[in-house]
Design a protein around this motif. Structure first.
Motif, PDB file in Angstrom:
ATOM      1  N   ASN A  69       0.827  -1.202   0.000  1.00 35.20           N
ATOM      2  CA  ASN A  69       0.000   0.000   0.000  1.00 35.20           C
ATOM      3  C   ASN A  69       0.865   1.258   0.000  1.00 35.20           C
ATOM      4  O   ASN A  69       1.966   1.270   0.550  1.00 35.20           O
ATOM      5  N   SER A  70       0.336   2.286  -0.597  1.00 37.29           N
ATOM      6  CA  SER A  70       1.041   3.566  -0.621  1.00 37.29           C
ATOM      7  C   SER A  70       0.049   4.663  -0.970  1.00 37.29           C
ATOM      8  O   SER A  70      -0.820   4.461  -1.815  1.00 37.29           O
ATOM      9  N   THR A  71       0.190   5.798  -0.333  1.00 42.00           N
ATOM     10  CA  THR A  71      -0.559   6.994  -0.755  1.00 42.00           C
ATOM     11  C   THR A  71       0.432   7.988  -1.361  1.00 42.00           C
ATOM     12  O   THR A  71       0.355   8.355  -2.529  1.00 42.00           O
ATOM     13  N   ARG A  72       1.427   8.409  -0.551  1.00 44.25           N
ATOM     14  CA  ARG A  72       2.339   9.476  -0.961  1.00 44.25           C
ATOM     15  C   ARG A  72       3.261   9.075  -2.113  1.00 44.25           C
ATOM     16  O   ARG A  72       3.362   9.777  -3.128  1.00 44.25           O
ATOM     17  N   THR A  73       3.943   7.945  -1.966  1.00 47.24           N
ATOM     18  CA  THR A  73       4.959   7.582  -2.964  1.00 47.24           C
ATOM     19  C   THR A  73       4.309   7.285  -4.310  1.00 47.24           C
ATOM     20  O   THR A  73       4.755   7.768  -5.357  1.00 47.24           O
ATOM     21  N   SER A  74       3.245   6.501  -4.263  1.00 47.14           N
ATOM     22  CA  SER A  74       2.571   6.112  -5.496  1.00 47.14           C
ATOM     23  C   SER A  74       2.002   7.338  -6.219  1.00 47.14           C
ATOM     24  O   SER A  74       2.228   7.537  -7.419  1.00 47.14           O
ATOM     25  N   ARG A 122       7.671  -0.772  -5.552  1.00 48.54           N
ATOM     26  CA  ARG A 122       7.623  -0.988  -4.087  1.00 48.54           C
ATOM     27  C   ARG A 122       7.258  -2.448  -3.855  1.00 48.54           C
ATOM     28  O   ARG A 122       6.350  -2.973  -4.498  1.00 48.54           O
ATOM     29  N   HIS A 150      14.528   3.176   1.054  1.00 46.97           N
ATOM     30  CA  HIS A 150      13.473   4.002   0.452  1.00 46.97           C
ATOM     31  C   HIS A 150      14.175   5.310   0.038  1.00 46.97           C
ATOM     32  O   HIS A 150      13.972   6.358   0.647  1.00 46.97           O
ATOM     33  N   GLN A 153      12.497   8.776  -0.463  1.00 43.67           N
ATOM     34  CA  GLN A 153      12.003   9.382   0.785  1.00 43.67           C
ATOM     35  C   GLN A 153      13.142  10.158   1.452  1.00 43.67           C
ATOM     36  O   GLN A 153      12.961  11.294   1.898  1.00 43.67           O
ATOM     37  N   PRO A 271       7.413  10.558   7.927  1.00 41.05           N
ATOM     38  CA  PRO A 271       7.264  10.159   6.514  1.00 41.05           C
ATOM     39  C   PRO A 271       5.819   9.825   6.150  1.00 41.05           C
ATOM     40  O   PRO A 271       5.480   9.751   4.966  1.00 41.05           O
ATOM     41  N   GLY A 272       4.966   9.594   7.187  1.00 38.10           N
ATOM     42  CA  GLY A 272       3.591   9.173   6.936  1.00 38.10           C
ATOM     43  C   GLY A 272       3.547   7.698   6.587  1.00 38.10           C
ATOM     44  O   GLY A 272       4.553   7.155   6.128  1.00 38.10           O
ATOM     45  N   PRO A 273       2.412   7.046   6.764  1.00 32.60           N
ATOM     46  CA  PRO A 273       1.213   7.589   7.408  1.00 32.60           C
ATOM     47  C   PRO A 273       1.414   7.730   8.921  1.00 32.60           C
ATOM     48  O   PRO A 273       2.106   6.920   9.535  1.00 32.60           O
TER      49      PRO A 273
HETATM   50  N1   CP Z   1       6.328   7.749   3.198  1.00 26.91           N
HETATM   51  C1   CP Z   1       5.744   6.820   2.415  1.00 26.91           C
HETATM   52  O1   CP Z   1       6.413   5.983   1.799  1.00 26.91           O
HETATM   53  O2   CP Z   1       4.377   6.909   2.375  1.00 26.91           O
HETATM   54  P1   CP Z   1       3.431   5.931   1.535  1.00 26.91           P
HETATM   55  O3   CP Z   1       3.536   4.565   2.150  1.00 26.91           O
HETATM   56  O4   CP Z   1       2.046   6.522   1.654  1.00 26.91           O
HETATM   57  O5   CP Z   1       3.933   5.927   0.118  1.00 26.91           O
END
Ligand code: CP
Length: 325
Positions: A69-74, A122, A150, A153, A271-273
């Motif tokens: 899963n990813s929000t930011r990176t994707s 990823r 990563h 990041q 870095p989130g989440p």
């Molecule tokens: N920081 C980071 O990799 O966030 P995601 O998992 O949302 O991509």
């Protein structure tokens, strides 16, 4: 008439240029980091204009493959490719033939058959990005492999710190939380060392990695830091039944980053989440000290810079690319 003298090897065709990847911060030296951050700054200027799209990577093709899963990176890799006018496609393992048992090799070679210039991947296993680099002809960017690396990041974190604090040399950074399971921490420690910043790791002893950097369980150590970098508990990478802290409540009580534990002037990153109320107090996350939203913005321009850099083979003045838009 002048004799033509041929020196051995001169008539050989030039060696093919090595395909460049970004698999680890260890792939970079200080000049690479400086170049990437400067390129990102130029792209940040382009993102202030009404027309944010640049023609730089027109006719190039970027595939994002996400097994986790990813929000930011994707989203930022997808947008970065689009802002540079590349064609882009995102494949998520959920809903793909991975769920029918397809191997990483077969998935990589299947997507490689479309002739992508770049594959961003990823994956939960360390070394997956390097494997894809071996079995396809694409440039490969590691968007996170297990608890290994990563790198984008770490680059976006350096960019954010430099924007907020001016210079990276001599900066004191405290990384707080679950270092053991964190690819973010491993990449960031390497990147901070490369630019001459100091790092201390803070958290419960079973979640620290003393071989990585000086470590302490004492949360008051964050008092010396310019930047307090907070990590979440990465339960998806903990072995079932493993107990690293007695309870989340105790973790928060001893290592949670709260307003009371910060001093004025410190900046906070994550870095989130985020798990608000666990590793970071909501009052900190939403305060002026927080750089969390800046990190997300940096992610776009840094990933534009990484795609651009891989596909243009290095130090081409980015102004040229920005001007023609
Ligand atoms: N920081 C980071 O990799 O966030 P995601 O998992 O949302 O991509």
């Amino acid at each position: 008439m002048t004799d033509l003298r041929v020196v051995g090897g001169e008539l050989m065709p030039p060696a093919p240029r090595k395909r460049r990847h970004l698999l680890s911060i260890a792939d970079l030296d200080r000049d690479d980091v400086d170049r990437l951050l400067a390129t990102a700054s130029s792209f940040a200027l382009s993102q202030q204009r009404e027309n944010k799209k640049l023609p730089t990577l027109r006719n190039r093709f970027v595939i994002n493959v996400f097994y986790e899963n990813s929000t930011r990176t994707s989203s930022s890799f997808d947008l970065a490719a689009k802002r540079l006018s590349a064609d882009t496609m995102t494949v998520k393992a959920a809903g793909s033939s991975v769920e029918k048992g397809e191997s990483l090799r077969d998935t990589a070679q299947t997507l490689g058959a479309y002739g992508p210039d770049v594959i961003v991947i990823r994956h939960p296993e360390a070394g997956a990005a390097e494997f894809v680099a071996r079995v396809t002809d694409a440039h490969v960017v590691n968007a996170g492999d297990g608890k290994h690396q990563h790198p984008t990041q770490a680059l976006l974190d350096l960019y954010t710190m430099r924007q907020a604090l001016g210079q990276l040399e001599g900066l004191q950074v405290a990384i707080v939380g679950d270092v053991l399971h964190s690819r973010v921490a491993r990449s960031l420690v390497q990147a901070l060392r490369l630019v001459g910043a100091d790092v201390v790791l803070v958290g419960p002893p079973p979640l620290l990695v003393p071989e990585l950097a000086p470590s302490t369980h004492d949360i008051t150590a964050i008092g010396d830091a310019d930047v307090v970098y907070v990590l979440r508990m990465q339960r998806e990478r903990m072995l079932e039944g493993a107990n690293f802290v007695p309870s989340l409540r105790e973790y928060t009580a001893r290592w949670g980053v709260t307003p009371e534990r910060l001093r004025s002037g410190q900046r906070v990153m994550h870095p989130g989440p985020m798990n608000r109320g666990v590793e970071i107090d909501a009052r900190v996350a939403d305060s002026d000290a927080s750089l969390v939203v800046d990190q997300v913005r940096s992610g776009l321009v840094v990933r534009m810079a990484v795609l651009y850099d891989l596909l243009t083979a290095g130090p081409v003045p980015v102004e040229a690319a920005v001007e023609v838009a």
